[in-house]
Design a protein around this motif. Structure first.
Motif, PDB file in Angstrom:
ATOM      1  N   MET A   1      91.310  32.345  56.016  1.00  0.00           N
ATOM      2  CA  MET A   1      92.074  32.684  57.193  1.00  0.00           C
ATOM      3  C   MET A   1      92.795  31.427  57.675  1.00  0.00           C
ATOM      4  N   MET A   2      94.048  31.590  58.031  1.00  0.00           N
ATOM      5  CA  MET A   2      94.843  30.478  58.511  1.00  0.00           C
ATOM      6  C   MET A   2      95.538  30.893  59.799  1.00  0.00           C
ATOM      7  N   GLU A   3      95.536  30.010  60.768  1.00  0.00           N
ATOM      8  CA  GLU A   3      96.142  30.313  62.058  1.00  0.00           C
ATOM      9  C   GLU A   3      97.373  29.436  62.268  1.00  0.00           C
ATOM     10  N   TYR A   4      98.454  30.060  62.700  1.00  0.00           N
ATOM     11  CA  TYR A   4      99.698  29.366  62.984  1.00  0.00           C
ATOM     12  C   TYR A   4     100.011  29.513  64.469  1.00  0.00           C
ATOM     13  N   VAL A   5     100.548  28.470  65.073  1.00  0.00           N
ATOM     14  CA  VAL A   5     100.970  28.530  66.465  1.00  0.00           C
ATOM     15  C   VAL A   5     102.427  28.102  66.533  1.00  0.00           C
ATOM     16  N   ASN A   6     103.268  28.958  67.088  1.00  0.00           N
ATOM     17  CA  ASN A   6     104.667  28.615  67.311  1.00  0.00           C
ATOM     18  C   ASN A   6     104.720  27.688  68.517  1.00  0.00           C
ATOM     19  N   LEU A   7     105.162  26.452  68.302  1.00  0.00           N
ATOM     20  CA  LEU A   7     105.150  25.465  69.374  1.00  0.00           C
ATOM     21  C   LEU A   7     106.145  25.785  70.478  1.00  0.00           C
ATOM     22  N   LEU A   8     107.186  26.530  70.181  1.00  0.00           N
ATOM     23  CA  LEU A   8     108.178  26.874  71.200  1.00  0.00           C
ATOM     24  C   LEU A   8     107.714  28.011  72.100  1.00  0.00           C
ATOM     25  N   THR A   9     107.103  29.018  71.504  1.00  0.00           N
ATOM     26  CA  THR A   9     106.705  30.199  72.286  1.00  0.00           C
ATOM     27  C   THR A   9     105.218  30.234  72.608  1.00  0.00           C
ATOM     28  N   GLY A  10     104.406  29.485  71.879  1.00  0.00           N
ATOM     29  CA  GLY A  10     102.961  29.512  72.079  1.00  0.00           C
ATOM     30  C   GLY A  10     102.285  30.713  71.453  1.00  0.00           C
ATOM     31  N   ILE A  11     103.035  31.515  70.707  1.00  0.00           N
ATOM     32  CA  ILE A  11     102.471  32.714  70.078  1.00  0.00           C
ATOM     33  C   ILE A  11     101.643  32.310  68.863  1.00  0.00           C
ATOM     34  N   ARG A  12     100.433  32.850  68.803  1.00  0.00           N
ATOM     35  CA  ARG A  12      99.537  32.575  67.669  1.00  0.00           C
ATOM     36  C   ARG A  12      99.636  33.701  66.649  1.00  0.00           C
ATOM     37  N   ARG A  13      99.588  33.309  65.388  1.00  0.00           N
ATOM     38  CA  ARG A  13      99.598  34.285  64.306  1.00  0.00           C
ATOM     39  C   ARG A  13      98.476  33.932  63.343  1.00  0.00           C
ATOM     40  N   VAL A  14      97.665  34.873  63.010  1.00  0.00           N
ATOM     41  CA  VAL A  14      96.578  34.657  62.063  1.00  0.00           C
ATOM     42  C   VAL A  14      96.943  35.339  60.760  1.00  0.00           C
ATOM     43  N   ASP A  15      96.909  34.584  59.686  1.00  0.00           N
ATOM     44  CA  ASP A  15      97.210  35.116  58.367  1.00  0.00           C
ATOM     45  C   ASP A  15      95.901  35.196  57.591  1.00  0.00           C
ATOM     46  N   MET A  16      95.478  36.394  57.282  1.00  0.00           N
ATOM     47  CA  MET A  16      94.196  36.588  56.618  1.00  0.00           C
ATOM     48  C   MET A  16      94.216  36.170  55.151  1.00  0.00           C
ATOM     49  N   ASP A  17      95.373  36.184  54.530  1.00  0.00           N
ATOM     50  CA  ASP A  17      95.468  35.843  53.112  1.00  0.00           C
ATOM     51  C   ASP A  17      96.706  34.985  52.860  1.00  0.00           C
ATOM     52  N   PRO A  18      96.639  33.690  53.182  1.00  0.00           N
ATOM     53  CA  PRO A  18      97.803  32.840  52.930  1.00  0.00           C
ATOM     54  C   PRO A  18      98.090  32.754  51.430  1.00  0.00           C
ATOM     55  N   LYS A  19      99.360  32.782  51.083  1.00  0.00           N
ATOM     56  CA  LYS A  19      99.762  32.809  49.680  1.00  0.00           C
ATOM     57  C   LYS A  19     100.729  31.661  49.390  1.00  0.00           C
ATOM     58  N   ILE A  20     100.574  31.079  48.202  1.00  0.00           N
ATOM     59  CA  ILE A  20     101.523  30.082  47.730  1.00  0.00           C
ATOM     60  C   ILE A  20     101.964  30.453  46.323  1.00  0.00           C
ATOM     61  N   ALA A  21     103.124  29.949  45.955  1.00  0.00           N
ATOM     62  CA  ALA A  21     103.612  30.102  44.583  1.00  0.00           C
ATOM     63  C   ALA A  21     103.852  28.711  44.021  1.00  0.00           C
ATOM     64  N   ILE A  22     103.594  28.551  42.742  1.00  0.00           N
ATOM     65  CA  ILE A  22     103.818  27.289  42.051  1.00  0.00           C
ATOM     66  C   ILE A  22     104.689  27.581  40.841  1.00  0.00           C
ATOM     67  N   ILE A  23     105.832  26.934  40.787  1.00  0.00           N
ATOM     68  CA  ILE A  23     106.729  27.084  39.647  1.00  0.00           C
ATOM     69  C   ILE A  23     106.584  25.826  38.794  1.00  0.00           C
ATOM     70  N   GLY A  24     106.034  25.987  37.624  1.00  0.00           N
ATOM     71  CA  GLY A  24     105.753  24.868  36.729  1.00  0.00           C
ATOM     72  C   GLY A  24     104.285  24.497  36.830  1.00  0.00           C
ATOM     73  N   ASN A  25     103.561  24.616  35.738  1.00  0.00           N
ATOM     74  CA  ASN A  25     102.116  24.370  35.767  1.00  0.00           C
ATOM     75  C   ASN A  25     101.740  23.223  34.843  1.00  0.00           C
ATOM     76  N   GLY A  26     102.512  22.139  34.928  1.00  0.00           N
ATOM     77  CA  GLY A  26     102.193  20.932  34.158  1.00  0.00           C
ATOM     78  C   GLY A  26     101.231  20.060  34.948  1.00  0.00           C
ATOM     79  N   PHE A  27     101.448  18.748  34.871  1.00  0.00           N
ATOM     80  CA  PHE A  27     100.564  17.800  35.544  1.00  0.00           C
ATOM     81  C   PHE A  27     100.565  17.998  37.061  1.00  0.00           C
ATOM     82  N   VAL A  28     101.738  18.038  37.667  1.00  0.00           N
ATOM     83  CA  VAL A  28     101.842  18.169  39.124  1.00  0.00           C
ATOM     84  C   VAL A  28     101.495  19.589  39.573  1.00  0.00           C
TER      85      VAL A  28
END
Length: 71
Positions: A1-28
């Motif tokens: 679970m990851m929580e985000y807070v918009n610093l301008l509005t103060g609105i909190r958003r909780v993301d239950m399943d944060p997702k990332i993508a990686i293009i290129g699976n070499g050393f880095v």
């Protein structure tokens, strides 16, 4: 679970399943994958993940994309 807070509005958003993508699976790309192993990942690499495509990336809808290509 990851929580985000918009610093301008103060609105909190909780993301239950944060997702990332990686293009290129070499050393880095592998280092990114290991560093973010607790998150859902979609890896695009013609050698290690030949079935993953850019259309699949769009359907996965990640919050962040790491582009790890040779220079």
């Amino acid at each position: 679970m990851m929580e985000y807070v918009n610093l301008l509005t103060g609105i909190r958003r909780v993301d239950m399943d944060p997702k990332i993508a990686i293009i290129g699976n070499g050393f880095v790309g592998t280092a990114c994958s290991r560093g973010f192993k607790s998150l859902s990942q979609y890896i695009i690499d013609p050698i290690t993940h030949p079935d993953n495509t850019y259309k699949g990336l769009s359907a996965f809808n990640p919050q962040s994309i790491f582009v790890c290509l040779p220079t």
